[in-house]
Design an enzyme around this catalytic site. Structure first.
Site: not given
Ligand code: SMG
Ligand code: MG
Length: 377
Positions: A144, A170, A172, A197, A199, A222, A247, A271, A299
């Protein structure tokens, strides 16, 4: 899905909590903020049969979800730990029922349950993967990638991860940092397995922008909309060719079932922290598998504790897409375990030792501990 055999009961004698501050190798930027130090809670269960380790994946601020570190710390010390310590003997499968009267706080509950799972399985010499129902010895590893300064910097960063061998990227995204970024990656790297992703950074008013992403043949988009926006996600999913993957919105197996029935999600990010534990995560997997919905393991920038557990979870049969289980050094120069997860030919090995199959490095652990509390029976 064969139900795993129940784990042994353990006599819980105490719970030790620590807040850790782990510096990240580089800042990690998402639509909701930038982290440079990972604040996380680790749990050590002290039992008559030996110890067990868990991780509470909250962050310092409630920006990803409503949970945050000091809130988890408070609810564990005030309510959850006393409820568990009140029991004479406890199997990991009992933890969610004992904690069910306390609403929410899923990440806190997941960390406690994991510590009990680890203690119970270690006492039996049994590996977490076997307990959860793993069918693979290694899992494909995705990475990510946070929002970078500009598309050129993103191409640079992603190129580095591809050179390391990661099999899926992936990125953001957020409004204004989406189409150009995705286009730059397709131009630079062609048809690599790629997903985005958000969020929760968009609303249905952004549907036209999100539709522009359809031309990039992404594996999925995502969590484009808000945590509560299941109906809006269903509407958006009908407007996009790119599969919508939830997610933040999926908080339980029942929630996954509902979201699938509504057409709000075609793929699910699993998760354990978000759904209240690894056992509920297996139930989410089972629901999705029954509905032919592919899942992958998300993650939360886990330390070696949660990362080992995620590798075991991602080895279940329904995890048909590469997840965010990357090598420990993607985030940390030094992990708190002696045997951090490493990348081997784009894959991560599922630990086979008893419990989580990890050994804590007490020196590193002490160095990154900023708060500590022990509750005894
Ligand atoms: O653990 O590799 C990892 C991070 C993966 O992008 C990741 N996590 O929304 O999926 C998600 C984010 C949540 C944590 S962002 C601080
Ligand atoms: Mg996510």
């Amino acid at each position: 899905m064969p139900t795993a055999q129940a784990a042994a009961r353990v006599d819980l004698e105490g719970l030790e909590l620590r807040v850790l501050h782990l510096p990240l190798v580089a800042p990690f930027a998402t639509s909701f903020g930038t982290e440079s130090v990972r604040e996380v809670v680790v749990v050590r269960a002290l039992t008559a049969q030996g110890e067990g380790w868990g991780e509470i994946v909250t962050a310092e601020a409630p920006l990803y979800s409503s949970e945050y570190t000091r809130g988890a710390w408070d609810v564990v010390l005030r309510w959850l730990a006393p409820a568990l310590l009140d029991r004479a003997a406890l199997a990991p499968e009992d933890v969610s029922a004992v904690l069910a009267p306390f609403k929410g706080h899923r990440m806190a509950k997941a960390g406690l349950e994991l510590a009990l799972i680890d203690a119970a399985l270690r006492s039996e010499g049994r590996a977490l993967g076997e307990y959860l129902g793993a069918v693979r010895e290694t899992i494909p590893s995705g990475v990510s990638v946070g929002i970078q300064a500009d598309p050129a910097a993103l191409v640079d960063t992603v190129g580095g991860y591809l050179d390391e061998g990661y099999v899926r990227i992936k990125i953001k995204i957020k409004p204004g940092r989406d189409v150009a970024e995705t286009a730059a990656l397709r131009d630079a790297f062609g048809a690599i397995p790629l997903q985005v992703d958000a969020n929760s950074a968009y609303t249905l008013d952004d549907a036209d922008t999100l539709r522009e992403l359809d031309r990039f043949d992404l594996l999925l988009i995502e969590q484009p909309l808000g945590e509560d926006d299941l109906v809006d996600h269903a509407q958006l999913a009908r407007m996009l060719r790119t599969p919508v993957c939830l997610d933040e919105s999926i908080l339980s197996a029942k929630g996954a079932e509902d979201a699938i029935a509504l057409g709000a999600t075609r793929v699910v990010n699993v998760k354990a922290g978000r759904v209240g534990g690894y056992l509920e995560a297996v139930r989410v997997h089972d629901v999705c598998r029954g509905a032919d919905v592919p899942v992958w393991c998300g993650g939360m920038l886990e330390t070696g504790i949660g990362r080992a557990a995620n590798a075991a979870l991602a080895a279940l049969p329904g995890f048909t897409l590469p997840g965010d289980v990357s090598a420990s050094d993607r985030f940390y120069a030094r992990d708190i375990v002696r045997d951090p997860i490493v990348l081997e030919d784009g894959h991560v090995r599922v630990p086979t030792g008893p419990g989580l199959g990890i050994e804590i490095d007490p020196v590193v652990l002490d160095e990154v501990t900023v708060a500590r509390e022990l509750v005894r029976r």
